[in-house]
Design a protein around this motif. Structure first.
Motif, short mmCIF file in Angstrom:
data_model
loop_
_atom_site.label_atom_id
_atom_site.label_comp_id
_atom_site.label_asym_id
_atom_site.label_seq_id
_atom_site.Cartn_x
_atom_site.Cartn_y
_atom_site.Cartn_z
N MET A 1 6.43 22.50 14.52
CA MET A 1 7.35 21.29 15.06
C MET A 1 7.62 20.56 14.02
N LYS A 2 8.95 20.13 13.87
CA LYS A 2 9.41 19.15 12.75
C LYS A 2 9.27 17.76 13.24
N LEU A 3 8.80 17.00 12.42
CA LEU A 3 8.53 15.56 12.68
C LEU A 3 9.61 14.94 11.73
N SER A 4 10.08 14.05 12.67
CA SER A 4 11.24 12.72 12.09
C SER A 4 10.50 11.23 12.34
N ILE A 5 10.87 10.68 11.03
CA ILE A 5 10.23 9.33 10.96
C ILE A 5 11.52 8.40 10.85
N VAL A 6 11.66 7.37 11.88
CA VAL A 6 12.90 6.60 11.71
C VAL A 6 12.32 5.39 11.33
N ILE A 7 13.08 4.66 10.30
CA ILE A 7 12.55 3.54 9.67
C ILE A 7 13.75 2.83 9.57
N PRO A 8 13.48 1.58 10.31
CA PRO A 8 14.57 0.49 10.26
C PRO A 8 14.37 -0.41 9.10
N ALA A 9 15.35 -0.75 8.30
CA ALA A 9 15.38 -1.33 7.01
C ALA A 9 16.16 -2.61 6.56
N TYR A 10 16.07 -3.58 6.84
CA TYR A 10 16.86 -4.81 6.46
C TYR A 10 16.33 -5.56 5.44
N ASN A 11 17.03 -5.46 4.23
CA ASN A 11 16.67 -6.23 3.14
C ASN A 11 15.18 -5.86 2.39
N GLU A 12 14.95 -4.83 2.67
CA GLU A 12 13.50 -4.24 2.06
C GLU A 12 13.64 -3.58 0.70
N GLU A 13 14.36 -3.97 -0.15
CA GLU A 13 14.58 -3.21 -1.54
C GLU A 13 13.13 -3.32 -2.11
N GLU A 14 12.11 -4.34 -1.90
CA GLU A 14 11.09 -4.34 -2.53
C GLU A 14 9.98 -3.38 -1.84
N SER A 15 10.11 -3.11 -0.82
CA SER A 15 9.06 -2.10 -0.10
C SER A 15 9.23 -0.94 0.47
N ILE A 16 10.71 -0.50 0.45
CA ILE A 16 11.30 0.74 1.01
C ILE A 16 10.74 1.88 -0.01
N SER A 17 10.78 1.74 -1.16
CA SER A 17 10.45 2.71 -1.97
C SER A 17 9.04 3.17 -1.74
N ILE A 18 8.02 2.18 -1.92
CA ILE A 18 6.93 2.58 -1.92
C ILE A 18 6.49 2.95 -0.26
N ALA A 19 7.10 2.64 0.72
CA ALA A 19 6.97 3.30 2.13
C ALA A 19 7.47 4.80 1.94
N VAL A 20 8.60 5.05 1.54
CA VAL A 20 9.16 6.48 1.45
C VAL A 20 8.13 7.25 0.81
N LYS A 21 8.06 6.94 -0.29
CA LYS A 21 7.25 7.80 -1.48
C LYS A 21 6.14 8.11 -0.77
N THR A 22 5.21 7.15 -0.27
CA THR A 22 3.82 7.18 0.50
C THR A 22 3.87 8.30 1.60
N LEU A 23 4.85 7.99 2.49
CA LEU A 23 5.03 8.77 3.61
C LEU A 23 5.49 10.25 2.98
N TYR A 24 6.05 10.52 2.00
CA TYR A 24 6.46 12.03 1.77
C TYR A 24 5.16 12.63 1.15
N HIS A 25 4.31 11.78 0.34
CA HIS A 25 3.36 12.52 -0.41
C HIS A 25 2.32 12.72 0.62
N VAL A 26 2.03 11.88 1.51
CA VAL A 26 1.02 12.20 2.54
C VAL A 26 1.42 13.39 3.67
N LEU A 27 2.49 13.36 4.03
CA LEU A 27 3.11 14.37 4.89
C LEU A 27 3.30 15.72 4.12
#
Length: 245
Positions: free
Chosen positions: A1-27
């Motif tokens: 079963m494929k999992l999608s993760i929807v992330i809303p981002a507004y002015n998140e240049e400082e945090s979005i990279s950490i969030a996406v990389k952490t999610l990717y590595h954990v999954l």
């Protein structure tokens, strides 16, 4: 079963990279097929450029810019109309949600077959780190009012971090909420329309970078509108929107 993760981002240049990389590595570590869908909600900073560069490194990242209408709810709805998975979770760009909790959500859904998995930060096993005191008081009052009016034993409806099967998301449409009130719309419609769900503890950590876009004073009437809509649907729609078994 494929999992999608929807992330809303507004002015998140400082945090979005950490969030996406952490999610990717954990999954990836847990061997979960997935896509990370980020809606750039027409950011005024360099969020779009950060995502462009991230795409070169994270193969499961998908992102688009929502040019309008904008707002937290609209950004999530943009992703919920476009994700490709069999189930979908809402996840915050500031990494206040824990990717390991998402793995637990996913495994619970796979094991039980429920239509949704709800997290609670307030039951045994749940926790909050650096949760603002004023926000906590308002949260507890609001969620207890929701419990009383809707008649459910769930104490964290305002928690956006939940996992839904595709059929559940399709079944709670059309969406009404343009802002943070979408969080209770999705969960309360899931409940009143008869979809199955389980509640498990999750954790929440206050953001390290940036500023929260939630304006509590502006949201009261919007939450109340959705709460009343779900109340009326539960008790007066005569099951018109109930899940078709």
């Amino acid at each position: 079963m494929k999992l999608s993760i929807v992330i809303p981002a507004y002015n998140e240049e400082e945090s979005i990279s950490i969030a996406v990389k952490t999610l990717y590595h954990v999954l990836t570590r847990n061997k979960i097929e997935h896509e990370i869908w980020v809606t750039d909600d027409n950011s005024k900073d360099n969020t779009a450029e950060v995502l462009k560069n991230l795409k070169l490194e994270i193969p499961t990242l998908v992102y688009e810019t929502n040019y309008g209408p904008n707002g937290f709810g609209f950004a999530i709805r943009y992703g919920l109309e476009r994700y490709s998975g069999d189930c979908v979770a809402i996840f915050m760009a500031d990494l206040s949600d824990d990717p390991d909790d998402l793995v637990r959500y996913y495994k619970m859904m796979m094991e039980t077959g429920v239509d949704a998995v709800f997290g609670s930060r307030w039951i045994k096993g749940g926790r909050t780190i650096d949760y603002p005191f004023k926000k906590k008081i308002i949260n507890r009052i609001a969620n207890n009012i929701i419990k009383l009016i809707i008649g459910v034993d769930y104490d964290d409806a305002t928690n956006a971090f939940k996992l839904y099967k595709r059929k559940t998301i399709d079944g709670v449409k059309p969406f009404l909420s343009p802002h943070f009130n979408l969080t209770i719309e999705l969960s309360l419609k899931t409940i009143v329309r008869g979809y199955t769900y389980v509640i498990i503890p999750n954790s929440w950590t206050n953001r390290t970078f940036g500023v929260s876009n939630l304006k509590i004073r502006e949201m009261g009437s919007r939450y109340f509108f959705i709460l009343m809509y779900c109340f009326l649907e539960k008790y007066f729609s005569k099951g018109d929107f109930k899940k078709k078994w």
